[in-house]
Design an enzyme around this catalytic site. Structure first.
Site, short mmCIF file in Angstrom:
data_model
loop_
_atom_site.label_atom_id
_atom_site.label_comp_id
_atom_site.label_asym_id
_atom_site.label_seq_id
_atom_site.Cartn_x
_atom_site.Cartn_y
_atom_site.Cartn_z
CB SER A 175 -3.79 -10.57 11.37
OG SER A 175 -2.46 -10.72 10.88
NE ARG A 219 2.81 9.87 0.82
CZ ARG A 219 2.49 9.01 1.76
NH1 ARG A 219 2.01 7.85 1.44
NH2 ARG A 219 2.66 9.31 3.02
CB SER A 234 -4.03 4.19 4.03
OG SER A 234 -2.84 4.70 4.54
CG LEU A 235 -2.81 3.73 9.48
CD1 LEU A 235 -1.98 4.36 10.61
CD2 LEU A 235 -2.75 2.22 9.59
CG HIS A 257 4.26 4.14 0.76
ND1 HIS A 257 4.87 3.44 1.79
CD2 HIS A 257 3.46 5.06 1.36
CE1 HIS A 257 4.44 3.93 2.94
NE2 HIS A 257 3.58 4.90 2.71
CB ALA A 291 -8.74 -3.67 7.32
CD GLU A 344 1.71 12.44 7.90
OE1 GLU A 344 0.83 11.98 7.15
OE2 GLU A 344 2.39 11.73 8.66
CG ASP A 363 -1.23 -13.08 -1.25
OD1 ASP A 363 -0.44 -12.71 -2.13
OD2 ASP A 363 -0.90 -13.76 -0.27
CG HIS A 392 7.02 7.14 1.24
ND1 HIS A 392 8.11 7.91 1.51
CD2 HIS A 392 6.12 7.40 2.22
CE1 HIS A 392 7.89 8.61 2.63
NE2 HIS A 392 6.68 8.31 3.07
CB ALA A 401 1.49 2.92 9.91
CB THR A 437 -1.34 -2.11 10.43
OG1 THR A 437 -2.35 -2.29 9.44
CG2 THR A 437 -1.87 -1.24 11.55
NE ARG A 441 -1.61 6.53 1.23
CZ ARG A 441 -0.79 6.36 2.29
NH1 ARG A 441 -1.29 5.98 3.43
NH2 ARG A 441 0.50 6.55 2.19
C1 LIG Z 1 6.27 1.61 6.03
C2 LIG Z 1 4.84 2.06 5.92
C3 LIG Z 1 4.43 3.21 6.59
C4 LIG Z 1 3.10 3.63 6.50
N1 LIG Z 1 2.70 4.74 7.20
C5 LIG Z 1 1.39 5.08 7.20
C6 LIG Z 1 0.91 6.14 8.02
O1 LIG Z 1 1.66 6.75 8.77
N2 LIG Z 1 -0.42 6.43 7.96
C7 LIG Z 1 -1.29 5.75 7.18
O2 LIG Z 1 -2.49 6.07 7.19
N3 LIG Z 1 -0.86 4.75 6.39
C8 LIG Z 1 0.43 4.38 6.40
N4 LIG Z 1 0.86 3.34 5.62
C9 LIG Z 1 -0.14 2.56 4.88
C10 LIG Z 1 -0.90 1.71 5.88
O3 LIG Z 1 0.00 1.21 6.85
C11 LIG Z 1 -1.59 0.53 5.21
O4 LIG Z 1 -2.33 0.97 4.10
C12 LIG Z 1 -2.57 -0.11 6.19
O5 LIG Z 1 -1.90 -0.44 7.39
C13 LIG Z 1 -3.19 -1.35 5.57
O6 LIG Z 1 -3.89 -2.02 6.57
P1 LIG Z 1 -4.59 -3.38 6.18
O7 LIG Z 1 -5.26 -3.87 7.43
O8 LIG Z 1 -5.40 -3.20 4.98
O9 LIG Z 1 -3.38 -4.36 5.77
P2 LIG Z 1 -2.05 -4.80 6.53
O10 LIG Z 1 -1.84 -4.03 7.78
O11 LIG Z 1 -0.95 -4.81 5.56
O12 LIG Z 1 -2.36 -6.31 6.91
C14 LIG Z 1 -2.46 -7.29 5.91
C15 LIG Z 1 -2.53 -8.64 6.57
O13 LIG Z 1 -2.92 -9.62 5.61
C16 LIG Z 1 -2.15 -10.79 5.77
N5 LIG Z 1 -2.17 -11.52 4.50
C17 LIG Z 1 -1.80 -11.09 3.27
N6 LIG Z 1 -2.03 -12.05 2.36
C18 LIG Z 1 -2.56 -13.10 3.02
C19 LIG Z 1 -2.99 -14.39 2.63
N7 LIG Z 1 -2.93 -14.81 1.37
N8 LIG Z 1 -3.46 -15.24 3.58
C20 LIG Z 1 -3.50 -14.86 4.89
N9 LIG Z 1 -3.12 -13.63 5.31
C21 LIG Z 1 -2.65 -12.77 4.39
C22 LIG Z 1 -0.80 -10.27 6.22
O14 LIG Z 1 -0.08 -11.28 6.85
C23 LIG Z 1 -1.24 -9.14 7.16
O15 LIG Z 1 -1.55 -9.69 8.41
C24 LIG Z 1 2.19 2.91 5.71
C25 LIG Z 1 2.60 1.76 5.03
C26 LIG Z 1 3.92 1.34 5.14
C27 LIG Z 1 4.35 0.09 4.42
#
Ligand SMILES: Cc1cc2nc3c(=O)[nH]c(=O)nc-3n(C[C@H](O)[C@H](O)[C@H](O)COP(=O)(O)OP(=O)(O)OC[C@H]3O[C@@H](n4cnc5c(N)ncnc54)[C@H](O)[C@@H]3O)c2cc1C
Length: 557
Positions: free
Chosen positions: A10, A286, A387-388, A347, A13, A116, A219, A240, A43, A40, A382
């Site tokens: 959630s 980075r 990534s967002l 990271h 993506a 950046e 996972d 990072h 971020a 997310t 990256r």
């Molecule tokens: C501290 C930090 C700062 C960042 N800053 C930036 C930024 O400024 N700009 C940028 O572009 N990127 C940034 N990134 C990277 C970016 O945030 C992530 O790559 C991006 O948000 C990933 O989005 P996602 O939807 O793929 O996954 P996520 O946002 O991580 O969501 C994953 C979801 O999957 C769920 N999940 C996982 N495993 C399971 C399972 N087995 N069963 C059910 N649910 C599960 C989790 O609970 C979560 O809800 C940052 C990352 C971090 C950690």
């Protein structure tokens, strides 16, 4: 329980996909924790996109490809960069408030664009320094108001339901949902779906030090691989450069944007070392910055280095970085007057489940988007804030592809077996889980971290094989828990990272092996793809590794 579209995860993506899929059918969203917990949500820096008239798609593409060290897929880069502004307008229409330029009228959408490392222009839309939190606020609100979407919190997907595993005649294999563990009651249920999206985010928890939240245990990559999906480019783990170094601070990130605004990296003796490593100094990509810090720490035995922005106006620092300022103050560091102690931390995972340009995997009805996927956008590294953007663009594209699939293919859900707990009983030995968990994360940090060597990789390969064996035995003997599922997943993801790193006999982007310090375009300008069931031939590869010498120092800069 059943639905048309199941979304595992959630974050950006998952929720982007869910909102758009809900226009065509019923959606179940699984969240391992509670909304909005996800990477997310943390971020800080922002989301990269061509927004200013002085910028161009060509320049954003060029910067992305430059960071990716010639492994990005050009057609994917082009489509992500071109679709970016439209997808960001979707977020704005949803109510996301990005920071505006000082004094501008909100109606004009004149956003404050940050710059950046690795970007040749200011093109990062941000919401002060808490961009992810603001995006998640708007998305969660929208999803909560959508009657076709049901969010199930603290529900953890264990494994995907693949028909060919129960019925050999089912070819090509299709995914029909997943087995899901209720983390509060311990019950396992089967949730059937006609299309499934993996949006489980990253795998930072495979490493001892990480900026990622606890949910990031890889996972999705593990489930995809067990389901038969090839996994690509897992050796490219981004570290990072600057996580806050403080005993009480759990993985608090100090955004790249600080360096973008002039912060300087210094050794504890005051030396500003970055210009010795790269002419772009603090604005270098980075991986270069992380390696430089790692090298300074290892050579001089420092526990950390410092990031210093205290030369900028205090008022500007407080306004531009309110969260970082407030968080550091909680730990007794006033960033307007003091340098911040920082260390590198795992990271971002550039690799993942291999998808096509619509997020489809090799298994029918199974899609992947966001950090769990390997779309070809990032290549070997990256670019910051891409990534967002990728999660947003591919969440959208995958929803369109899944909708089209369900529209044309009306095959009903086949008979699926219930979860079989077998001979499993309650465990009174949970210490096995903690022990193995710690061992894997330390092993990955020490042997498969920022600087790798043949010997370290060979050691890691042997250790992970033993650990995997122990975990396999334990897994089938005892009733499953969230911790046990995560342990099994980080062990598999660790194995995939190690194997990919062993395969790539060069240094490129985020993969740095001191035994092959040069880039080798003749042999290795290609993705590393691990296909489930394909032999890895560890004997030959490991023999070769063990006969190479390790321990050569980092080349002089
Ligand atoms: C501290 C930090 C700062 C960042 N800053 C930036 C930024 O400024 N700009 C940028 O572009 N990127 C940034 N990134 C990277 C970016 O945030 C992530 O790559 C991006 O948000 C990933 O989005 P996602 O939807 O793929 O996954 P996520 O946002 O991580 O969501 C994953 C979801 O999957 C769920 N999940 C996982 N495993 C399971 C399972 N087995 N069963 C059910 N649910 C599960 C989790 O609970 C979560 O809800 C940052 C990352 C971090 C950690």
């Amino acid at each position: 329980m059943r639905c048309d579209f199941m979304v595992i995860g959630s974050g950006l993506a998952g929720l982007t996909f869910a909102r758009k899929a809900a226009q065509a059918g019923s959606v179940i969203v699984l969240s391992k924790d509670r909304l909005p917990e996800s990477a997310t949500n943390y971020a800080q820096g922002g989301i990269a996109s061509v927004w200013s008239p002085q910028d161009s798609f060509e320049e954003h593409s060029k910067d992305t490809m430059g960071a990716g060290a010639d492994l990005c897929h050009a057609e994917v880069v082009d489509l992500v960069v071109r679709e970016g502004p439209e997808r960001i307008r979707d977020l704005i229409a949803l109510g996301t408030n990005f920071s505006l330029r000082a004094g501008s009228d909100p109606e004009d959408h004149d956003y404050d664009l940050a710059r950046e490392g690795g970007h040749s222009r200011r093109r990062i839309l941000h919401a002060t320094d808490a961009t992810g939190r603001e995006i998640m606020r708007a998305l969660v609100e929208a999803v909560r108001h959508e009657p076709n979407i049901r969010v199930l919190e603290r529900q953890m997907a264990i494994d995907l339901l693949i028909d060919a595993k129960f019925d050999r005649a089912a070819q090509p294999p299709s995914c029909w949902g997943a087995y899901v563990l209720d983390l509060d009651s311990g019950a396992v249920r089967r949730i059937a779906a006609r299309a499934t999206l993996l949006a489980t985010g990253g795998a930072g928890k495979v490493y001892l030090y990480t900026s990622n939240p606890d949910v990031a245990s890889g996972d999705g990559v593990a489930m995809a691989y067990r389901a038969g999906v090839p996994v690509g480019n897992m050796e490219f783990i981004q570290f990072h450069p600057t996580c806050l170094f403080h005993q009480q601070a759990k993985s608090f990130l100090i955004s790249e944007a600080l360096r973008g605004e002039g912060a300087i990296l210094r050794r504890p003796d005051g030396d500003a070392f970055m210009s010795r490593y790269d002419p772009r100094a603090e604005l270098a990509p980075r991986d270069i910055v992380a390696r430089a810090i790692d090298n300074e720490m290892k050579v001089h035995g420092y526990e950390h280095v410092y990031l210093d922005i205290s030369h900028r106006e205090p008022q500007f620092v407080r306004q531009r970085f309110p969260s970082i300022h407030a968080n550091c103050l909680r730990f007794g560091i006033d960033i307007t007057t003091q340098p911040i102690p920082v260390v590198p931390a795992a990271h971002y995972c550039c690799g993942g489940a291999v998808t096509d340009i619509n997020g489809a995997t090799a298994v029918r009805r199974l899609f992947a988007a966001g950090e769990v996927a390997m779309t070809g956008l990032h290549g070997a590294n990256r670019l910051a804030s891409n990534s967002l953007l990728e999660a947003l663009v591919f969440g959208h594209r995958a929803s369109l592809a899944a909708r089209a699939l369900l529209h044309h293919d009306r095959t009903p859900v086949p008979a699926l077996p219930d979860w079989n707990p077998g001979r499993a009983v309650n465990s009174d030995e949970s210490v096995v889980v903690t022990q193995n968990w710690d061992e894997i994360r330390r092993l990955m940090w020490n042997y498969v971290g920022i600087m790798r060597s043949n010997r370290r990789l060979a050691r890691a390969f042997k250790r992970i094989a033993l650990l995997q064996e122990e975990i396999r035995e334990y897994y089938w003997d005892f009733l499953i828990t969230g911790d046990l599922i995560e342990l099994r997943n980080i062990a598999l993801v660790a194995e995939l990272i190690i194997k990919s790193a062993i395969r790539r006999r060069e240094s490129r982007g985020l993969h740095y092996n001191i035994d092959y310090p040069q880039r080798d375009d003749v042999h290795w300008r290609r993705d590393t793809v691990l296909v489930p069931g394909e032999p890895f031939s560890p004997g030959a590869e490991l023999d070769a590794l063990l006969h190479h010498s390790a321990g050569a120092p980092l080349p002089a800069h």
